[in-house]
Write a protein that holds these residues in place. Sequence first.
Motif, PDB file in Angstrom:
ATOM      1  N   THR A  81     -16.592   1.790  -1.008  1.00  0.00           N
ATOM      2  CA  THR A  81     -15.568   2.725  -0.725  1.00  0.00           C
ATOM      3  C   THR A  81     -15.165   2.903   0.382  1.00  0.00           C
ATOM      4  O   THR A  81     -13.905   3.140   0.920  1.00  0.00           O
ATOM      5  CB  THR A  81     -16.013   4.014  -1.769  1.00  0.00           C
ATOM      6  N   LEU A  82     -16.237   3.025   1.254  1.00  0.00           N
ATOM      7  CA  LEU A  82     -15.923   3.290   2.930  1.00  0.00           C
ATOM      8  C   LEU A  82     -15.264   2.171   3.322  1.00  0.00           C
ATOM      9  O   LEU A  82     -14.261   2.435   4.145  1.00  0.00           O
ATOM     10  CB  LEU A  82     -17.135   3.604   3.299  1.00  0.00           C
ATOM     11  N   ALA A  83     -15.495   0.922   2.946  1.00  0.00           N
ATOM     12  CA  ALA A  83     -14.736  -0.097   3.534  1.00  0.00           C
ATOM     13  C   ALA A  83     -13.177  -0.137   3.047  1.00  0.00           C
ATOM     14  O   ALA A  83     -12.279  -0.423   3.901  1.00  0.00           O
ATOM     15  CB  ALA A  83     -15.454  -1.506   3.053  1.00  0.00           C
ATOM     16  N   LEU A  84     -13.252   0.161   1.754  1.00  0.00           N
ATOM     17  CA  LEU A  84     -11.542   0.324   1.296  1.00  0.00           C
ATOM     18  C   LEU A  84     -10.832   1.476   1.831  1.00  0.00           C
ATOM     19  O   LEU A  84      -9.997   1.175   2.602  1.00  0.00           O
ATOM     20  CB  LEU A  84     -11.718   0.629  -0.138  1.00  0.00           C
ATOM     21  N   ARG A  85     -11.422   2.363   2.401  1.00  0.00           N
ATOM     22  CA  ARG A  85     -10.941   3.549   2.835  1.00  0.00           C
ATOM     23  C   ARG A  85     -10.586   3.216   4.436  1.00  0.00           C
ATOM     24  O   ARG A  85      -9.499   3.496   4.926  1.00  0.00           O
ATOM     25  CB  ARG A  85     -11.729   4.799   2.955  1.00  0.00           C
ATOM     26  N   GLU A  86     -11.434   2.385   5.075  1.00  0.00           N
ATOM     27  CA  GLU A  86     -11.244   1.825   6.274  1.00  0.00           C
ATOM     28  C   GLU A  86      -9.953   0.927   6.327  1.00  0.00           C
ATOM     29  O   GLU A  86      -9.132   0.790   7.348  1.00  0.00           O
ATOM     30  CB  GLU A  86     -12.263   1.153   6.962  1.00  0.00           C
ATOM     31  N   GLU A  87      -9.783   0.078   5.402  1.00  0.00           N
ATOM     32  CA  GLU A  87      -8.764  -0.794   5.112  1.00  0.00           C
ATOM     33  C   GLU A  87      -7.503  -0.004   5.204  1.00  0.00           C
ATOM     34  O   GLU A  87      -6.442  -0.232   5.804  1.00  0.00           O
ATOM     35  CB  GLU A  87      -8.933  -1.693   4.008  1.00  0.00           C
ATOM     36  N   GLU A  88      -7.488   0.778   4.078  1.00  0.00           N
ATOM     37  CA  GLU A  88      -6.486   1.861   3.989  1.00  0.00           C
ATOM     38  C   GLU A  88      -5.892   2.607   5.281  1.00  0.00           C
ATOM     39  O   GLU A  88      -4.654   2.818   5.522  1.00  0.00           O
ATOM     40  CB  GLU A  88      -6.756   3.190   2.877  1.00  0.00           C
ATOM     41  N   LEU A  89      -6.852   3.015   5.890  1.00  0.00           N
ATOM     42  CA  LEU A  89      -6.714   3.683   7.326  1.00  0.00           C
ATOM     43  C   LEU A  89      -5.969   2.644   8.184  1.00  0.00           C
ATOM     44  O   LEU A  89      -5.092   3.139   9.161  1.00  0.00           O
ATOM     45  CB  LEU A  89      -7.879   4.308   7.933  1.00  0.00           C
ATOM     46  N   VAL A  90      -6.644   1.635   8.504  1.00  0.00           N
ATOM     47  CA  VAL A  90      -5.621   0.681   9.275  1.00  0.00           C
ATOM     48  C   VAL A  90      -4.296   0.536   8.773  1.00  0.00           C
ATOM     49  O   VAL A  90      -3.259   0.443   9.760  1.00  0.00           O
ATOM     50  CB  VAL A  90      -6.502  -0.683   9.225  1.00  0.00           C
ATOM     51  N   VAL A  91      -4.087   0.301   7.491  1.00  0.00           N
ATOM     52  CA  VAL A  91      -2.742   0.036   7.073  1.00  0.00           C
ATOM     53  C   VAL A  91      -1.993   1.228   7.336  1.00  0.00           C
ATOM     54  O   VAL A  91      -0.766   1.087   7.755  1.00  0.00           O
ATOM     55  CB  VAL A  91      -2.893   0.010   5.454  1.00  0.00           C
ATOM     56  N   CYS A  92      -2.384   2.532   6.997  1.00  0.00           N
ATOM     57  CA  CYS A  92      -1.753   3.804   7.476  1.00  0.00           C
ATOM     58  C   CYS A  92      -1.383   3.678   8.977  1.00  0.00           C
ATOM     59  O   CYS A  92      -0.144   4.092   9.390  1.00  0.00           O
ATOM     60  CB  CYS A  92      -2.554   4.826   6.993  1.00  0.00           C
ATOM     61  N   LYS A  93      -2.327   3.343   9.720  1.00  0.00           N
ATOM     62  CA  LYS A  93      -2.135   3.425  11.234  1.00  0.00           C
ATOM     63  C   LYS A  93      -0.958   2.408  11.730  1.00  0.00           C
ATOM     64  O   LYS A  93      -0.062   2.629  12.617  1.00  0.00           O
ATOM     65  CB  LYS A  93      -3.278   3.051  12.154  1.00  0.00           C
ATOM     66  N   VAL A  94      -0.828   1.143  10.961  1.00  0.00           N
ATOM     67  CA  VAL A  94       0.248   0.306  11.267  1.00  0.00           C
ATOM     68  C   VAL A  94       1.601   0.866  10.943  1.00  0.00           C
ATOM     69  O   VAL A  94       2.522   0.762  11.598  1.00  0.00           O
ATOM     70  CB  VAL A  94      -0.188  -1.076  10.626  1.00  0.00           C
ATOM     71  N   GLU A  95       1.338   1.306   9.728  1.00  0.00           N
ATOM     72  CA  GLU A  95       2.851   2.169   8.994  1.00  0.00           C
ATOM     73  C   GLU A  95       3.212   3.119  10.090  1.00  0.00           C
ATOM     74  O   GLU A  95       4.417   3.108  10.280  1.00  0.00           O
ATOM     75  CB  GLU A  95       2.628   2.633   7.561  1.00  0.00           C
ATOM     76  N   LEU A  96       2.214   4.006  10.568  1.00  0.00           N
ATOM     77  CA  LEU A  96       2.446   5.101  11.381  1.00  0.00           C
ATOM     78  C   LEU A  96       3.055   4.540  12.825  1.00  0.00           C
ATOM     79  O   LEU A  96       4.186   5.091  13.233  1.00  0.00           O
ATOM     80  CB  LEU A  96       1.315   5.960  11.712  1.00  0.00           C
ATOM     81  N   ALA A  97       2.526   3.421  13.366  1.00  0.00           N
ATOM     82  CA  ALA A  97       3.076   2.836  14.651  1.00  0.00           C
ATOM     83  C   ALA A  97       4.742   2.234  14.295  1.00  0.00           C
ATOM     84  O   ALA A  97       5.200   2.601  14.876  1.00  0.00           O
ATOM     85  CB  ALA A  97       2.089   1.712  14.931  1.00  0.00           C
ATOM     86  N   PHE A  98       4.724   1.693  13.178  1.00  0.00           N
ATOM     87  CA  PHE A  98       6.010   1.222  12.699  1.00  0.00           C
ATOM     88  C   PHE A  98       7.203   2.349  12.704  1.00  0.00           C
ATOM     89  O   PHE A  98       8.330   2.253  13.168  1.00  0.00           O
ATOM     90  CB  PHE A  98       5.897   0.502  11.467  1.00  0.00           C
TER      91      PHE A  98
END
Length: 117
Positions: A81-98
């Motif tokens: 679950t933590l690994a999935l959340r970390e992946e989601e966080l990376v995606v969110c950070k990329v989206e936020l940067a975009f």
Amino acid sequence: QVQDIDNLQAELAEARQESTKQAEKIAAYMTHRQQLHLELRKMQSFKKQSKQETYSLQERLQELSSLAQHWQQLHLDSERTLALREEELVVCKVELAFLKEELSKLTVQMQDTNRHS
């Protein structure tokens, strides 16, 4: 005949002594037998108690083993679950940067538009 009686009395006395010795030996044997029987009962009781304790400890070991497996599975699930959340966080950070970049571009465009107006 007197000598025969004396001999018989001597033999009788000897037989009585032997009988007394045998009775003492039998009494000692019976006492020893009772002690051994008592010791056997104690050992049987100890064996039964040991078996019960062994059974109880085996049950407790099984419980602890099951509990350990449960916690291990829970830990693995948490790691996934933590690994999935970390992946989601990376995606969110990329989206936020975009989105920040897009906002920055739009802000620049609006400022340009306002200047030209």
